[in-house]
Every structure is written in C-alpha cells, then in structure tokens.
Design an enzyme around this catalytic site. Structure first.
Site, PDB file in Angstrom:
ATOM      1  CB  ILE A  13      -5.368  17.016  53.813  1.00 50.06           C
ATOM      2  CG1 ILE A  13      -4.286  16.501  52.850  1.00 50.06           C
ATOM      3  CG2 ILE A  13      -5.001  16.688  55.261  1.00 50.06           C
ATOM      4  CD1 ILE A  13      -2.959  17.250  52.940  1.00 50.06           C
ATOM      5  CE1 TYR A 153       0.847  25.916  50.205  1.00 50.81           C
ATOM      6  CE2 TYR A 153       3.062  25.022  50.320  1.00 50.81           C
ATOM      7  CZ  TYR A 153       1.700  24.855  50.462  1.00 50.81           C
ATOM      8  OH  TYR A 153       1.184  23.645  50.856  1.00 50.81           O
ATOM      9  CE  LYS A 157       0.816  25.492  53.965  1.00 49.71           C
ATOM     10  NZ  LYS A 157      -0.407  25.221  54.731  1.00 49.71           N
TER      11      LYS A 157
HETATM   12  P1  NAD Z   1      -7.287  21.205  48.804  1.00 55.81           P
HETATM   13  O1  NAD Z   1      -7.169  22.261  47.770  1.00 55.81           O
HETATM   14  O2  NAD Z   1      -7.762  19.859  48.405  1.00 55.81           O
HETATM   15  O3  NAD Z   1      -8.201  21.726  50.006  1.00 55.81           O
HETATM   16  C1  NAD Z   1      -8.034  22.995  50.544  1.00 55.81           C
HETATM   17  C2  NAD Z   1      -9.351  23.485  51.080  1.00 55.81           C
HETATM   18  O4  NAD Z   1      -9.182  24.819  51.577  1.00 55.81           O
HETATM   19  C3  NAD Z   1     -10.452  23.536  50.005  1.00 55.81           C
HETATM   20  O5  NAD Z   1     -11.594  22.819  50.418  1.00 55.81           O
HETATM   21  C4  NAD Z   1     -10.736  25.019  49.862  1.00 55.81           C
HETATM   22  O6  NAD Z   1     -12.088  25.322  49.547  1.00 55.81           O
HETATM   23  C5  NAD Z   1     -10.339  25.540  51.243  1.00 55.81           C
HETATM   24  N1  NAD Z   1     -10.115  26.982  51.164  1.00 55.81           N
HETATM   25  C6  NAD Z   1      -9.446  27.655  50.212  1.00 55.81           C
HETATM   26  N2  NAD Z   1      -9.542  28.970  50.408  1.00 55.81           N
HETATM   27  C7  NAD Z   1     -10.304  29.146  51.511  1.00 55.81           C
HETATM   28  C8  NAD Z   1     -10.791  30.288  52.191  1.00 55.81           C
HETATM   29  N3  NAD Z   1     -10.533  31.538  51.753  1.00 55.81           N
HETATM   30  N4  NAD Z   1     -11.548  30.102  53.280  1.00 55.81           N
HETATM   31  C9  NAD Z   1     -11.864  28.859  53.698  1.00 55.81           C
HETATM   32  N5  NAD Z   1     -11.444  27.742  53.095  1.00 55.81           N
HETATM   33  C10 NAD Z   1     -10.675  27.886  51.995  1.00 55.81           C
HETATM   34  O7  NAD Z   1      -5.840  21.139  49.485  1.00 55.81           O
HETATM   35  P2  NAD Z   1      -5.098  20.012  50.366  1.00 55.81           P
HETATM   36  O8  NAD Z   1      -3.999  19.499  49.537  1.00 55.81           O
HETATM   37  O9  NAD Z   1      -6.048  19.110  51.013  1.00 55.81           O
HETATM   38  O10 NAD Z   1      -4.409  20.959  51.452  1.00 55.81           O
HETATM   39  C11 NAD Z   1      -4.788  21.008  52.806  1.00 55.81           C
HETATM   40  C12 NAD Z   1      -3.624  21.612  53.590  1.00 55.81           C
HETATM   41  O11 NAD Z   1      -2.485  20.759  53.496  1.00 55.81           O
HETATM   42  C13 NAD Z   1      -3.177  22.973  53.077  1.00 55.81           C
HETATM   43  O12 NAD Z   1      -2.898  23.816  54.175  1.00 55.81           O
HETATM   44  C14 NAD Z   1      -1.910  22.659  52.332  1.00 55.81           C
HETATM   45  O13 NAD Z   1      -1.029  23.750  52.280  1.00 55.81           O
HETATM   46  C15 NAD Z   1      -1.364  21.516  53.144  1.00 55.81           C
HETATM   47  N6  NAD Z   1      -0.418  20.678  52.402  1.00 55.81           N
HETATM   48  C16 NAD Z   1      -0.817  20.025  51.273  1.00 55.81           C
HETATM   49  C17 NAD Z   1       0.106  19.257  50.577  1.00 55.81           C
HETATM   50  C18 NAD Z   1      -0.267  18.540  49.310  1.00 55.81           C
HETATM   51  O14 NAD Z   1       0.632  18.054  48.613  1.00 55.81           O
HETATM   52  N7  NAD Z   1      -1.530  18.421  48.976  1.00 55.81           N
HETATM   53  C19 NAD Z   1       1.429  19.153  51.025  1.00 55.81           C
HETATM   54  C20 NAD Z   1       1.787  19.823  52.185  1.00 55.81           C
HETATM   55  C21 NAD Z   1       0.866  20.584  52.864  1.00 55.81           C
END
Ligand code: NAD
Length: 253
Positions: A13, A153, A157
């Site tokens: 995202i 988690y 959230k």
């Molecule tokens: P993703 O794993 O594709 O990306 C997450 C990013 O966070 C990665 O690039 C990672 O390197 C970075 N990250 C991890 N640890 C880190 C740290 N210590 N310092 C700096 N950066 C760090 O995940 P995504 O699905 O794109 O999720 C993005 C956000 O959306 C998250 O907060 C997630 O909780 C939220 N979200 C995702 C979903 C889903 O289904 N994918 C649903 C609801 C909410």
C-alpha cells in the site's frame, strides 16, 4: 507540488501511495527499513528504533506538507516488535515531524478492519497510547499480549483509531488534521504473513467481498486525506474495504 512523506514506501500500500501521489504532482519522500527507488527521495528508517527515527527526521526537509503512516508489521513477529513499529514508532515519527508540517497538512494512519470490533479494553488502549519504547516489554508482559495470536496487531490498529479520535482538534489552529484509513484484505506480503497466523479471520473477511483489495484501491483514499479536498474531515476513519465493515454493521444491527 507538495512535499509528502510516506512510511512503508518499499512495498504494498505504501509503494502504491508513492506512485499515486507522484503521478498527481507531489514530491514524495519514502521512508522504509527496506531500500526502494520508487520515491523522489528515500530515507532509511527503522520505526522500531528511537535512534533511527531521530536520524531519519534529521535528514527530512525543513517543511513537509503531509505524512502518511503506512508502514506496519503483521503479527508474525513478537508482540513488542509489532507495537514498536505499528504504534510507538509511528507516533514518535509523527510527533517529531509535527513542527515541520505546514498549514493544511494531513496526517493519515493506516488502521484496519482488524480494529473494527474494538476488542481490547479501553484502559489498555489508553495505556498503549502513552507507551514509550522503554516501556513496551513490560506492557506486553503485564497484559500477556503475546499469549493470543494476532492480539498485538489488533491492539495497535485499535490504538491508532483511538489516537486519531483523541487528536481530532489538537492542531486546528495550525490547519493540521489526522485521519485513518481502514482496509480489509489487500493483496500484499503483509496479508500473506497475516493469513499465516490468522487464517480463519482472514478467510471470514475475504469471503464477504467479491475480490480482495489491491494497493491501488487504497492509495487514492490516502491521497484524498492528504489533500485540501478533505479539509473538513478530522479524527475520522474511512473504511476502504469492499463493504466488509458495512457487512459487520448490518449483522450487528
Ligand atoms: P507490506 O508488508 O507490503 O508493506 C509494509 C512496509 O512496512 C514494508 O515496506 C516494510 O519494509 C515496512 N516496514 C516494516 N517494518 C518496518 C520498520 N521497522 N521500519 C520501517 N518500515 C518498516 O504491507 P501492506 O499490506 O502494504 O501494509 C501497509 C499498512 O496497511 C500496514 O500498516 C498494514 O497494517 C495496513 N493494512 C494492510 C492490510 C492488508 O490486507 N494488506 C489490511 C489492513 C491494513
């Protein structure tokens, strides 16, 4: 164009948000623990480390026109690390950047459908909002957060939503607003990791919708909340979830 900072810019995202904002004329600074070349500028940050956050902040421009807190970890790592990155580090970075945010800036946090049911006690949420890095291990132990899979988690959230509500009018005179976006299942590496520990929960949410979300479904919502078009939206949570939250509301009423 505006100068916007996006955490989690290397994947999912966050990466889609960088692409979308750049395509619409913004200068985007990507912040991630992993390298990425999709942003105009990449600054390495480990959101689980106070020192790394301070170093990254020192490298950021003097003026920024908005911050998207997208970085997050699935609960496949110890609870303390989930709380560091998703909540305490995210709040620490935001607080450090606040003095640099220009009038009209939006701050956007990625919450989740995971927060929809408000399962944690309000006292624990309040305690979580007051955590500093040094207090996280004791908090996890005291409330046995690691005993239930996924609880870290859900807690982070819910806490992000509560933080957003708490800050609804804090920076009114500076024209700064904080809001949340709550996706349901979006196809990213995080979803795969999440499904590994919370398979039933993920399947339940996914069965409600005709398809899973794509990062590009979420990026425009984040961009809207960073833009002046959302000037009268404060302390709000916008579900971007194919109707999953509405489904639960309909069931409960
Ligand atoms: P993703 O794993 O594709 O990306 C997450 C990013 O966070 C990665 O690039 C990672 O390197 C970075 N990250 C991890 N640890 C880190 C740290 N210590 N310092 C700096 N950066 C760090 O995940 P995504 O699905 O794109 O999720 C993005 C956000 O959306 C998250 O907060 C997630 O909780 C939220 N979200 C995702 C979903 C889903 O289904 N994918 C649903 C609801 C909410």
């Amino acid at each position: 164009g505006k100068a916007l900072a996006v955490t989690g810019s290397a994947s999912g995202i966050g990466a889609a948000t960088v692409d979308y904002l750049r395509a619409h004329g913004a200068y985007v600074i990507g912040l991630d623990i992993r390298p990425s070349d999709n942003a105009d500028e990449h600054i390495a940050i480990d959101l689980s480390s106070r020192k790394s956050i301070d170093e990254a902040v020192a490298r950021l421009p003097e003026k920024i026109d908005g911050l998207a807190n997208v970085a997050g970890l699935a609960p496949t790592v110890p609870a303390a690390q989930v709380i560091r990155v998703n909540l305490v580090g995210t709040m620490a970075l935001t607080n450090a950047l606040l003095p640099r945010l220009t009038y009209g800036s939006g701050i956007v946090n990625l919450s989740s459908i995971a927060a929809f049911h408000w399962q944690q006690s309000i006292d624990q949420i309040k305690e979580a909002l007051d955590l500093s890095f040094g207090k996280i291990d004791a908090f996890v132990e005291k409330h046995r957060i690691d005993d239930q899979p996924g609880r870290s988690y859900f807690l982070t959230k819910e806490a992000l939503l509560a933080w957003c509500i708490r800050q609804r009018r804090t920076w009114v005179d500076r024209g700064i607003r904080m809001n949340c976006v709550s996706p349901a299942a979006v196809s990213t590496p995080l979803l795969d990791a999440f499904a590994g520990v919370m398979g039933e929960r993920t399947k339940k949410d996914s069965d409600i919708v005709e398809r899973s979300g794509a990062p590009a479904d979420i990026a425009p919502v984040i961009a809207f909340l960073l833009s002046g078009a959302s000037a009268w939206i404060r302390g709000a949570n916008i579900p971007a979830d194919g109707g999953v939250a509405a489904h639960y509301l309909a069931q409960e009423n």
